[in-house]
Enzyme design. Structure first.
Site, PDB file in Angstrom:
ATOM      1  N   GLU A   1       4.111  -1.143   0.289  1.00  0.00           N
ATOM      2  CA  GLU A   1       5.302  -0.319   1.008  1.00  0.00           C
ATOM      3  C   GLU A   1       6.524  -0.248  -0.278  1.00  0.00           C
ATOM      4  OE1 GLU A   1       6.235  -1.646   4.759  1.00  0.00           O
ATOM      5  OE2 GLU A   1       4.141  -1.382   5.443  1.00  0.00           O
TER       6      GLU A   1
ATOM      7  N   GLU B   1      -5.415  -0.583   6.640  1.00  0.00           N
ATOM      8  CA  GLU B   1      -4.783  -1.293   8.154  1.00  0.00           C
ATOM      9  C   GLU B   1      -4.908  -0.248   9.173  1.00  0.00           C
ATOM     10  OE1 GLU B   1      -0.660  -2.422   7.212  1.00  0.00           O
ATOM     11  OE2 GLU B   1      -1.085  -3.276   5.327  1.00  0.00           O
TER      12      GLU B   1
END
Ligand code: XIL
Length: 362
Positions: free
Chosen positions: A158, A273
């Site tokens: 991220e 994920e």
């Protein structure tokens, strides 16, 4: 398909089955290359939450049964490993890694650099030199400990701004503030130097939605990797977190273009994920499960039709334990149903979708 042979928990297609799939594809007008690519099994796995892992035997059994790949969900994050600045605590990570090894599962490491899950002392750092020293030391120690055992690392997590079209492209983190864009280079260079055989991945989210922000994020991810490669810094792939919103649509074309662009750069892709955020769906469980399975199928088909991912990993296995319910609370009292098994370990339609990829029959 009868020709599928079980092989230590994995599945392999026999030559005859591959040829037959190809012939059928030719006859039906589907591209042979596409059919062959899709007909190869893809390793499927899950992140493992240490509390559930320790306390719930059914959870461990599910990991054994449904996973080729295991990812310690939180135990390799800084706040787990570096609670105290002066020492590393590998207890949880070692436990998950030992379980994976004992059961013949591959491992992904999550994650070496993130702006979240940081112990307080990290956020109190003030100088560039200090940040660089800590980051390099952390990556050297962690990657070295699991060298040759954790095959793939989410080196950075991220690092892209949520919407890079407004003042992007970097996410505002302590690493970006103290080191600037170089934090990504430092992380990849150090990981590659410490374990030259590890696969090094840039992991991020919000790549798959039909929104301008997602297209911009895909472009930024490609640009970051291209620049790393231009500088001779090792990077092997992009991880798509794929926390899919049940109320949104998948940008199939955008994803396929992304896959082709990754390919052109010589990069792999993996789904890291996967789960479904069903907070805005009606409460009816069967309806939600059907929508989630269809969404996951659409997403995976978009990816696989253009490029075979190295792995497909869900962020947990059972609705009993998931971050989705807390992070994306529903307005009613219904429980979130983001994962392939329900809260009582019963298979949901999403599991069947994943198992098709795992067996190579999708
Ligand atoms: C989540 C875990 O699932 C939770 O248990 C934890 O409390 C917070 O982090 N993106 C990521 C993951 O990269 O590390 C996050 O995991 C979910 C979002």
């Amino acid at each position: 398909m009868q020709e599928i042979e079980a092989d230590r928990g994995r599945f392999r297609l026999t030559r005859r089955a591959v040829l037959r799939t190809g012939a059928a594809a030719l006859a039906s007008g589907t591209g042979f290359a596409r059919a062959q690519a899709a007909a190869r099994p893809i390793p499927v796995g899950s992140a493992a939450e240490i509390g559930a892992f320790r306390n719930d035997a059914r959870y461990r059994e599910a990991l054994k049964r449904y996973c080729d790949v295991v990812v310690p969900m939180n135990d390799l994050k800084w706040d787990a490993l570096r609670h105290e600045r002066a020492r590393f605590d590998f207890a949880g990570a070692d436990e998950a890694v030992a379980f994976a090894e004992a059961n013949g599962k591959a491992l992904r490491g999550h994650t070496l650099l993130w702006g979240e899950a940081l112990p307080p002392w990290v956020k109190e750092m003030t100088t560039r030199a200090e940040a660089e020293r800590e980051l390099v030391n952390h990556i050297e120690v962690v990657v070295d400990r699991y060298k040759g055992r954790i095959a793939t690392w989410d080196v950075v997590n991220e690092v892209i701004k949520y919407d890079p079209t407004s003042g992007g492209p970097w996410r505002d983190t302590i690493w970006q503030r103290l080191l600037g864009p170089e934090h990504v280079e430092i992380a990849f260079r150090t990981a590659g130097r410490t374990d030259p055989k590890a696969r090094l991945v840039l992991n991020d989210f919000h790549f798959e939605e039909a929104e301008p922000g997602a297209a911009a994020r895909r472009q930024v991810a490609l640009d970051i990797c291209r620049r790393l490669k231009d500088k001779g810094i090792p990077v092997h792939g992009i991880g798509m977190q794929a926390h899919l919103y049940a109320e949104k649509n998948i940008d199939t074309e955008g994803l396929q273009r992304f896959m082709r662009d990754l390919d052109a750069l010589g990069l792999d892709v993996e789904v890291t994920e996967l789960d479904v955020i069903d907070w805005k769906m009606p409460a009816d469980a069967a309806l939600r499960d059907k929508r989630s399975a269809a969404l996951v199928a659409t997403f995976l088909e978009a990816v696989v039709s253009a490029k075979r991912p190295k792995a497909i990993v869900t962020w947990g296995l059972t609705d009993r334990y998931s971050w989705v319910g807390e992070t994306f609370p529903r307005k009613d009292s219904a429980k979130a149903r983001p994962l392939p098994l329900d809260a009582d370990y019963r298979a949901k339609p999403m599991l069947a979708v994943l198992e098709r990829y795992r067996r190579g029959t999708a």
